[in-house]
Design a protein around this motif. Structure first.
Motif, PDB file in Angstrom:
ATOM      1  N   UNK A 147       0.805  -1.221   0.000  1.00  0.00           N
ATOM      2  CA  UNK A 147       0.000   0.000   0.000  1.00  0.00           C
ATOM      3  C   UNK A 147       0.837   1.269   0.000  1.00  0.00           C
ATOM      4  N   UNK A 148       2.101   1.171   0.442  1.00  0.00           N
ATOM      5  CA  UNK A 148       2.976   2.336   0.385  1.00  0.00           C
ATOM      6  C   UNK A 148       3.289   2.708  -1.071  1.00  0.00           C
ATOM      7  N   UNK A 149       3.126   1.740  -1.966  1.00  0.00           N
ATOM      8  CA  UNK A 149       3.273   2.005  -3.397  1.00  0.00           C
ATOM      9  C   UNK A 149       1.915   2.309  -4.018  1.00  0.00           C
ATOM     10  N   UNK A 150       0.979   1.380  -3.836  1.00  0.00           N
ATOM     11  CA  UNK A 150      -0.272   1.406  -4.595  1.00  0.00           C
ATOM     12  C   UNK A 150      -1.276   2.449  -4.119  1.00  0.00           C
ATOM     13  N   UNK A 151      -1.148   2.886  -2.867  1.00  0.00           N
ATOM     14  CA  UNK A 151      -2.072   3.911  -2.353  1.00  0.00           C
ATOM     15  C   UNK A 151      -1.379   5.255  -2.184  1.00  0.00           C
ATOM     16  N   UNK A 152      -0.221   5.267  -1.540  1.00  0.00           N
ATOM     17  CA  UNK A 152       0.426   6.534  -1.190  1.00  0.00           C
ATOM     18  C   UNK A 152       0.854   7.320  -2.430  1.00  0.00           C
ATOM     19  N   UNK A 153       1.523   6.656  -3.370  1.00  0.00           N
ATOM     20  CA  UNK A 153       2.074   7.384  -4.527  1.00  0.00           C
ATOM     21  C   UNK A 153       0.985   8.089  -5.337  1.00  0.00           C
ATOM     22  N   UNK A 154      -0.090   7.414  -5.734  1.00  0.00           N
ATOM     23  CA  UNK A 154      -1.129   8.129  -6.501  1.00  0.00           C
ATOM     24  C   UNK A 154      -1.776   9.273  -5.722  1.00  0.00           C
ATOM     25  N   UNK A 155      -1.922   9.107  -4.396  1.00  0.00           N
ATOM     26  CA  UNK A 155      -2.594  10.137  -3.585  1.00  0.00           C
ATOM     27  C   UNK A 155      -1.735  11.382  -3.391  1.00  0.00           C
ATOM     28  N   UNK A 156      -0.417  11.268  -3.626  1.00  0.00           N
ATOM     29  CA  UNK A 156       0.464  12.429  -3.447  1.00  0.00           C
ATOM     30  C   UNK A 156       0.114  13.554  -4.422  1.00  0.00           C
ATOM     31  N   UNK A 231      -0.845  10.961   8.622  1.00  0.00           N
ATOM     32  CA  UNK A 231      -0.502  10.468   9.959  1.00  0.00           C
ATOM     33  C   UNK A 231       0.329   9.189   9.847  1.00  0.00           C
ATOM     34  N   UNK A 232      -0.041   8.312   8.917  1.00  0.00           N
ATOM     35  CA  UNK A 232       0.724   7.080   8.699  1.00  0.00           C
ATOM     36  C   UNK A 232       2.161   7.409   8.311  1.00  0.00           C
ATOM     37  N   UNK A 233       2.329   8.307   7.345  1.00  0.00           N
ATOM     38  CA  UNK A 233       3.677   8.644   6.860  1.00  0.00           C
ATOM     39  C   UNK A 233       4.504   9.358   7.914  1.00  0.00           C
ATOM     40  N   UNK A 234       3.886  10.258   8.674  1.00  0.00           N
ATOM     41  CA  UNK A 234       4.627  10.962   9.730  1.00  0.00           C
ATOM     42  C   UNK A 234       5.012  10.016  10.863  1.00  0.00           C
TER      43      UNK A 234
END
Length: 513
Positions: A147-156, A231-234
């Protein structure tokens, strides 16, 4: 008779062992000091297990006492005979002279053909996209769910707070990368540039987070998704920043947000499910380290919504390194233990529930992705560690007679698997909770076993500089010290040594992931 003036030589605290043995002042240059380089000697910066303090005051269970208590005799554990067995690789120096880089200098450096491209936002984001995001899961394969690839990157592209937290994570990783180099090849300027960028982007992310909270509406899906993902990333940022205790603040915020959502809303959203999995692992493993009072206070202030359907799966979860079912077992065991300690559960009920989990472990089956051998190894480490955890829970209550099986085979088998994982060059994660359980169950280990622990910690620190391993190492050495210094006052009638009390008293809030 004349008196000659004797010149004193100030000893070096952190010098190499060769200079210490020769009683020479070491210049502490690493990996080879000046004396050893000039004379061609073998230079060794190994570990030295030695705790001596004239002012240590400890009670019989190792807890620090007020000054008016008598001082017990201190045991001196100087073990020079271990020197040769310690690793000789470069012991990384994780500190550097920090200095803010002024804005005018930044503008000049951006024009530099070499440094400029390496400090741009595009470079930092591509670092996360192409490298870092793929290291946030046990499974290194691109086919595995991450999910750090498939969710985070597009949402940036959509969420500024998330984007800035990603840039901060990349800046921190570049600090680590530069610190892994030998002192002679490090660029102090680059380190300070990346440190300035790290602080700047982290503050930008937090400011964006405050802007979200100012106009927060739980019914606005985009706003809620940006809040949760940031919050997850921080939190991840603080855990990778030497296990900074600020990660607890983000865990607490996640508790508030996810408690405001219904279970169906969490499980029906990829973003919320991702955040739930991320924080549930850290929440459950943290609870295993808290003493009774701290446990009750923490779960009271930070209630976590336990979605039982999430923890029924036998499928190994790449983010966990084991199946959700095993994480659910750890939570149940921890909860049962505290309920029994606070007299909320009868002895027969407690023993029945704990032994039921013990026997279910013996018949457990795991379904692997067939994409990563390491995933299966990690899951097996968790299974062995849960058995040791059960052993320690029942042992503290003098209830081991209810187990008709032993755990003697678990310790060497767990050691073997943890060593295999730590030496795998492509290994992305290491199950720190399993290592923690191995060390705490074996708190009365001998010198040889402790050196094995230190060797493994040195390797982990080499592979993941600046990570939470540094705080875990500090906690382990503190537990050994408190245990050893309390030995003179301990007899056969003393209660079992409780590592949770040491961890709590010294305010360790460990991220064991």
């Amino acid at each position: 008779m004349s008196l000659r003036k004797i010149r004193s030589v100030r000893k070096s605290r952190n010098g190499c062992f060769t200079c210490k043995q020769r009683k020479k002042k070491c210049d502490e240059v690493k990996p080879v000091c000046g004396h050893c380089k000039r004379l061609g000697f073998k230079c060794n910066y190994g570990f030295k297990l030695s705790w001596v303090s004239k002012n240590q005051k400890l009670g019989k269970d190792g807890v620090e006492l007020p000054p008016n208590f008598r001082v017990i005799e201190i045991i001196n554990f100087t073990r020079n005979d271990m020197m040769e067995s310690m690793p000789t690789h470069h012991d990384y120096d994780f500190e550097f002279p920090r200095q803010d880089v002024p804005q005018y200098l930044f503008e000049e450096l951006k024009k530099d053909p070499i440094i400029g491209p390496r400090i741009s936002e595009q470079y930092l984001f591509s670092l996360y996209k192409n490298v870092l995001s793929k290291t946030k899961s046990f499974a290194g394969s691109n086919e595995a769910c991450n999910d750090f690839v498939q969710i985070v990157i597009p949402k940036c592209d959509k969420f500024p707070a998330l984007y800035h937290s990603v840039l901060a994570l990349s800046a921190l990783d570049l600090i680590k990368t530069n610190l892994k180099r030998h002192l002679e090849t490090r660029s102090v300027l680059l380190l300070n540039i990346y440190n300035t960028l790290f602080i700047q982007y982290k503050n930008d992310a937090i400011n964006c987070l405050h802007d979200i909270l100012d106009g927060f509406d739980v019914n606005k899906v985009d706003m809620l998704e940006e809040l949760v993902l940031t919050i997850v990333l921080l939190c991840n940022l603080e855990i990778t920043n030497k296990g900074n205790k600020d990660w607890i603040q983000y865990l607490s915020e996640a508790c508030l947000v996810l408690n405001s959502l219904s279970s169906s809303r969490i499980t029906s959203s990829g973003v919320f499910t991702f955040a739930y999995k991320y924080f549930s692992l850290r929440y459950v493993l943290l609870l295993t380290t808290l003493d009774t009072e701290s446990f009750l206070q923490f779960i009271s202030n930070n209630p976590w919504p336990i979605l039982r359907e999430v923890f029924l799966s036998d499928l190994i979860e790449p983010m966990y390194g084991c199946s959700p079912k095993l994480i659910g077992m750890i939570y149940q065991l921890t909860l049962f233990n505290y309920q029994y300690e606070t007299n909320e559960m009868e002895l027969s009920t407690f023993v029945g529930k704990v032994t039921k989990i013990w026997y279910s472990l013996n018949s457990a089956t795991y379904y692997d992705y067939n994409l990563s051998e390491e995933l299966l190894w990690s899951a097996q480490c968790y299974e062995l560690s849960i058995k040791l955890y059960i052993f320690s829970i029942l042992g503290k209550q003098n209830l081991l007679l209810f187990l008709d099986d032993d755990v003697d085979y678990c310790i060497p088998e767990l050691w073997r698997k943890l060593n295999d994982l730590s030496h795998k060059r492509k290994s992305l994660f290491f199950p720190n909770w399993c290592f923690w359980i191995l060390v705490t169950v074996n708190i009365d280990s001998n010198d040889v076993e402790r050196v094995k622990v230190l060797k493994l910690l040195a390797l982990l620190q080499q592979n993941w500089p600046y990570s939470s391993v540094m705080e875990i190492k500090h906690a382990i050495i503190t537990m050994w010290k408190v245990y050893d210094l309390g030995l003179p006052n301990r007899d056969e009638n003393s209660p079992p040594f409780d590592t949770r009390r040491v961890v709590t008293q010294h305010k360790f809030m460990l991220a064991l992931t």
